[in-house]
Design an enzyme around this catalytic site. Structure first.
Site, short mmCIF file in Angstrom:
data_model
loop_
_atom_site.label_atom_id
_atom_site.label_comp_id
_atom_site.label_asym_id
_atom_site.label_seq_id
_atom_site.Cartn_x
_atom_site.Cartn_y
_atom_site.Cartn_z
N ASP A 194 0.88 -1.16 0.00
CA ASP A 194 0.00 0.00 0.00
C ASP A 194 0.93 1.22 0.00
O ASP A 194 2.12 1.10 0.31
CB ASP A 194 -0.87 -0.03 1.27
CG ASP A 194 -1.68 1.23 1.43
OD1 ASP A 194 -2.29 1.67 0.45
OD2 ASP A 194 -1.71 1.77 2.56
N ASP A 254 -0.13 5.03 0.98
CA ASP A 254 -0.38 5.99 2.07
C ASP A 254 -0.31 5.28 3.42
O ASP A 254 -1.09 4.36 3.69
CB ASP A 254 -1.77 6.62 1.89
CG ASP A 254 -1.87 7.48 0.64
OD1 ASP A 254 -0.93 8.24 0.38
OD2 ASP A 254 -2.89 7.40 -0.06
N SER A 277 -5.31 5.28 -4.38
CA SER A 277 -5.09 6.71 -4.63
C SER A 277 -4.85 6.99 -6.11
O SER A 277 -4.07 6.30 -6.77
CB SER A 277 -3.90 7.22 -3.82
OG SER A 277 -3.59 8.53 -4.25
C1 BG6 Z 1 -5.79 5.86 0.00
C2 BG6 Z 1 -5.92 6.62 1.30
O1 BG6 Z 1 -4.48 5.42 -0.16
O2 BG6 Z 1 -6.14 6.68 -1.11
C3 BG6 Z 1 -7.32 7.22 1.42
O3 BG6 Z 1 -5.67 5.76 2.38
C4 BG6 Z 1 -7.63 8.06 0.18
O4 BG6 Z 1 -7.39 7.99 2.58
C5 BG6 Z 1 -7.46 7.21 -1.08
O5 BG6 Z 1 -8.97 8.56 0.24
C6 BG6 Z 1 -7.74 7.99 -2.36
O6 BG6 Z 1 -6.74 8.94 -2.52
P1 BG6 Z 1 -6.69 10.06 -3.62
O7 BG6 Z 1 -5.26 10.50 -3.57
O8 BG6 Z 1 -7.07 9.45 -4.93
O9 BG6 Z 1 -7.65 11.12 -3.19
MG MG Z 2 -2.72 3.08 3.66
#
Ligand code: BG6
Ligand code: MG
Length: 215
Positions: free
Chosen positions: A8, A10, A115
């Protein structure tokens, strides 16, 4: 036989959770309510629009689809202004050394993140080239806890789920890895990541061979 590690992003490679929290909290405050750190825990691993829905529900607010898209875009703008200053110094302790250890073996390295900013963040911290495959929010339809992101990672590398180990800091992410049929190393607290096969506080001092014998 383990053939791939799927990370992962974040909260595992870099600590961006605090920036997501700050940006969402700002939006909630502008709408007249607050979100706690504990509430934010449940947003980890959840896509941008799903996070927004959970936050609005928490605040008892209903909005049109257009307004929601506008808020999500604004949150992302604020989030990007916070993460754009990241440098290799923001890589979490022990990650760089752990990736080096992996490179000395035949084990492949994949990213499994929901993300849509994943590639940009990896680039700013100088890790983009380290990954054999990157599955991010632009490549999946369903966010964690759905197993799609990790199943795609395994498929792109050409391995079966039982040949992969997932590294996750989020409850939804651990569930995603388990539902994919993979071993999951939780990064964080055992009392939070109860479904992980083992839980580590972080990567600092982690020995690859010790880990492979443990799991
Ligand atoms: C994840 C995070 O990695 O990505 C979430 O843990 C976040 O908190 C999600 O909402 C989406 O991220 P992004 O950068 O596309 O807004
Ligand atoms: Mg994470």
């Amino acid at each position: 036989m383990i053939k791939a590690f799927l990370f992962d992003l974040d909260g595992v490679i870099v600590e961006t959770a605090i920036f997501h929290y700050q940006a969402w909290r700002q939006m909630a405050n502008d709408l007249g309510f607050d979100i706690s750190e504990q509430f934010n825990e449940g947003l980890k691993g959840i896509s941008r629009m799903e996070s927004l829905d959970l936050i609005l529900k928490h605040g008892g607010i209903e909005l049109s689809e257009d307004k929601k898209l506008e808020l999500a875009a604004k949150k992302n703008e604020n989030y990007l202004s916070l993460v754009s200053k990241m440098t290799p110094d923001d890589i979490l302790p022990g990650i760089t050394d752990f990736l080096k250890q992996i490179k000395q073996t035949d084990i492949k390295i994949g990213l499994g993140s929901v993300s849509k900013n994943a590639k940009m963040i990896l680039k700013s911290v100088g890790l983009l080239q380290e990954f054999d495959t990157i599955i991010d929010g632009t490549k999946i339809l369903r966010s964690k806890p759905d197993p799609e992101v990790f199943l795609k990672g395994a498929a792109e590398l050409g391995f079966s789920p039982d040949e992969c180990i997932v590294f996750e800091d989020a409850v939804a992410g651990v569930e995603s890895g388990k539902r994919a049929g993979m071993k999951v190393v939780g990064i964080g607290k055992p009392e939070v990541l109860t479904k992980a096969d083992i839980v580590l506080a972080g990567f600092e001092g982690l020995d690859l061979n010790v880990l492979l014998n443990q799991i």
